[in-house]
Scaffold this motif. Structure first.
Motif, mmCIF file in Angstrom:
data_model
loop_
_atom_site.group_PDB
_atom_site.id
_atom_site.type_symbol
_atom_site.label_atom_id
_atom_site.label_comp_id
_atom_site.label_asym_id
_atom_site.label_seq_id
_atom_site.Cartn_x
_atom_site.Cartn_y
_atom_site.Cartn_z
ATOM 1 N N LYS A 130 0.718 0.999 11.453
ATOM 2 C CA LYS A 130 0.722 1.478 10.073
ATOM 3 C C LYS A 130 -0.297 2.604 9.932
ATOM 4 O O LYS A 130 -1.418 2.498 10.443
ATOM 5 C CB LYS A 130 0.401 0.338 9.098
ATOM 6 C CG LYS A 130 0.613 0.730 7.641
ATOM 7 C CD LYS A 130 0.696 -0.481 6.732
ATOM 8 C CE LYS A 130 -0.648 -1.117 6.511
ATOM 9 N NZ LYS A 130 -0.599 -2.154 5.456
ATOM 10 N N GLN A 131 0.083 3.673 9.249
ATOM 11 C CA GLN A 131 -0.804 4.819 9.109
ATOM 12 C C GLN A 131 -2.003 4.486 8.228
ATOM 13 O O GLN A 131 -1.933 3.625 7.358
ATOM 14 C CB GLN A 131 -0.025 6.009 8.546
ATOM 15 C CG GLN A 131 1.055 6.520 9.487
ATOM 16 C CD GLN A 131 1.795 7.728 8.946
ATOM 17 O OE1 GLN A 131 1.511 8.216 7.850
ATOM 18 N NE2 GLN A 131 2.762 8.219 9.718
ATOM 19 N N SER A 132 -3.104 5.185 8.472
ATOM 20 C CA SER A 132 -4.361 4.873 7.776
ATOM 21 C C SER A 132 -4.410 5.423 6.357
ATOM 22 O O SER A 132 -5.250 5.021 5.561
ATOM 23 C CB SER A 132 -5.549 5.431 8.576
ATOM 24 O OG SER A 132 -5.407 6.834 8.749
ATOM 25 N N ARG A 133 -3.504 6.366 6.038
ATOM 26 C CA ARG A 133 -3.474 6.956 4.698
ATOM 27 C C ARG A 133 -2.051 6.973 4.171
ATOM 28 O O ARG A 133 -1.092 6.998 4.929
ATOM 29 C CB ARG A 133 -4.033 8.389 4.726
ATOM 30 C CG ARG A 133 -5.490 8.470 5.136
ATOM 31 C CD ARG A 133 -6.026 9.885 5.002
ATOM 32 N NE ARG A 133 -5.328 10.827 5.856
ATOM 33 C CZ ARG A 133 -5.606 11.031 7.133
ATOM 34 N NH1 ARG A 133 -6.564 10.331 7.713
ATOM 35 N NH2 ARG A 133 -4.943 11.929 7.828
ATOM 36 N N THR A 134 -1.934 6.995 2.859
ATOM 37 C CA THR A 134 -0.623 7.061 2.214
ATOM 38 C C THR A 134 -0.104 8.498 2.240
ATOM 39 O O THR A 134 -0.838 9.430 1.906
ATOM 40 C CB THR A 134 -0.700 6.570 0.758
ATOM 41 O OG1 THR A 134 -1.261 5.262 0.735
ATOM 42 C CG2 THR A 134 0.679 6.532 0.124
ATOM 43 N N SER A 135 1.132 8.675 2.642
ATOM 44 C CA SER A 135 1.745 10.006 2.716
ATOM 45 C C SER A 135 2.569 10.264 1.462
ATOM 46 O O SER A 135 3.296 9.382 0.990
ATOM 47 C CB SER A 135 2.645 10.117 3.950
ATOM 48 O OG SER A 135 1.902 9.930 5.140
ATOM 49 N N ARG A 187 1.962 2.672 2.483
ATOM 50 C CA ARG A 187 1.668 3.466 3.677
ATOM 51 C C ARG A 187 2.863 3.444 4.615
ATOM 52 O O ARG A 187 3.666 2.515 4.605
ATOM 53 C CB ARG A 187 0.430 2.922 4.389
ATOM 54 C CG ARG A 187 -0.855 3.144 3.612
ATOM 55 C CD ARG A 187 -2.054 2.604 4.358
ATOM 56 N NE ARG A 187 -3.290 2.793 3.594
ATOM 57 C CZ ARG A 187 -4.472 2.361 3.978
ATOM 58 N NH1 ARG A 187 -4.579 1.663 5.106
ATOM 59 N NH2 ARG A 187 -5.534 2.574 3.243
ATOM 60 N N SER A 188 2.956 4.473 5.433
ATOM 61 C CA SER A 188 4.086 4.614 6.350
ATOM 62 C C SER A 188 3.752 3.993 7.705
ATOM 63 O O SER A 188 2.587 3.730 8.014
ATOM 64 C CB SER A 188 4.432 6.098 6.524
ATOM 65 O OG SER A 188 4.635 6.722 5.262
ATOM 66 N N SER A 239 0.805 -1.224 0.000
ATOM 67 C CA SER A 239 0.000 0.000 0.000
ATOM 68 C C SER A 239 0.837 1.274 0.000
ATOM 69 O O SER A 239 0.320 2.359 -0.199
ATOM 70 C CB SER A 239 -0.912 0.020 1.223
ATOM 71 O OG SER A 239 -0.137 0.061 2.420
#
Length: 289
Positions: free
Chosen positions: A169-174, A149-150, A147
């Motif tokens: 894991k973060q919920s959104r891609t940075s 994601r960070s 994904s």
């Protein structure tokens, strides 16, 4: 209500008292986990995961006993209550519980071998520790190969004692490392405010602001600069949240070099020397010492 005296054992958590302070461990629970995995070999590993190895959702052959994988990962997650050294590994392996592959099970067995080699380690809370709280926040940008994601990582120290930590894991891609770091700082700020209120309820008043250390100068500049930047609109809420805390002097942000960043333990796999160095800083060591 009954006074049962000093706490020594509760739901797998073992508490011991000594001149140096209080120790928390889950040694019996860890030994039971090793037995559940039926590890009979004596192969030694010194870190939970291999360095620079990324695990994808679908790669190789599907693992046959999915129930066993889920039981082991669930036990691993519960073990992180007193074992911060396996938090990152547990976070990675828990992403594959719905459909584990053989390579995921192999990685899981490595973590359990590591636990077997370090079963007598415990978290020390020194009696000489101060009551000054500081926090550390970091992020592994786009670390997930599926994904992108960070991974957010933070920990809170009360003097020399680690009292709270997180790996998620973060919920959104940075889109940038700065954005990923900023989201990690925002999550750490929420924890700091909660801990400050909790300590206040316990009669421990925090004097002045709580320092939060980060190794991304761009993220720190955005938080301390009142000028709104066009490229930070997508993290607008996090920006305003941290700025308000800085303005209220509840939190102060400071830069720390990457080599001194304690939260690397929660965002990536690392070499044996680096792994042991961070554990010593976090007061996680062998019980007999």
């Amino acid at each position: 209500m009954k006074d049962l005296g000093k706490l020594t054992y509760f739901l797998g958590l073992e508490v011991s008292y000594g001149k140096e302070g209080i120790r928390l461990s889950q040694q019996k629970y860890a030994e039971d986990l090793v037995q559940l995995a039926n590890l009979i070999d004596h192969k030694k590993v010194h870190t939970p995961m291999e360095v620079n190895t990324k695990y994808k959702k679908e790669e190789g052959e599907i693992f046959g006993d999915q129930t066993l994988y889920r039981r082991l990962v669930g036990s691993l997650i519960y073990l992180t209550m007193s074992r911060p050294d396996i938090s990152y590994a547990a976070q990675v392996l828990s992403q594959f519980v719905t459909k584990p592959y053989k390579m995921h099970y192999t990685a899981l067995l490595r973590v359990i071998r590591y636990i077997k080699c370090t079963v007598n380690r415990s978290l020390l809370f020194p009696s000489s520790s101060s009551l000054d709280m500081v926090g550390y926040a970091d992020a592994d940008w786009a670390g997930c190969p599926d994904s992108r994601r960070s991974t957010t990582g933070w920990c809170m120290m009360l003097g020399s004692c680690m009292i709270s930590w997180k790996c998620k894991k973060q919920s959104r891609t940075s889109k940038s490392s700065t954005e990923a770091e900023y989201r990690s700082m925002s999550a750490a700020c929420s924890e700091i405010i909660w801990l400050r209120r909790l300590l206040s309820k316990l009669g421990i008043e925090m004097k002045g602001s709580t320092t939060l250390y980060g190794d991304n100068t761009s993220a720190i500049r955005i938080a301390t600069n009142p000028v709104h930047h066009e490229n930070t609109k997508h993290i607008d809420v996090d920006c305003h949240y941290i700025r308000e805390l800085v303005e209220d002097r509840s939190i102060s942000l400071k830069y720390i070099s990457s080599k001194d960043q304690l939260v690397d333990l929660f965002t990536k796999a690392m070499s044996r020397s680096r792994h042991n160095y961070l554990l010593s800083k976090l007061m996680f060591c062998d019980t007999q010492h």
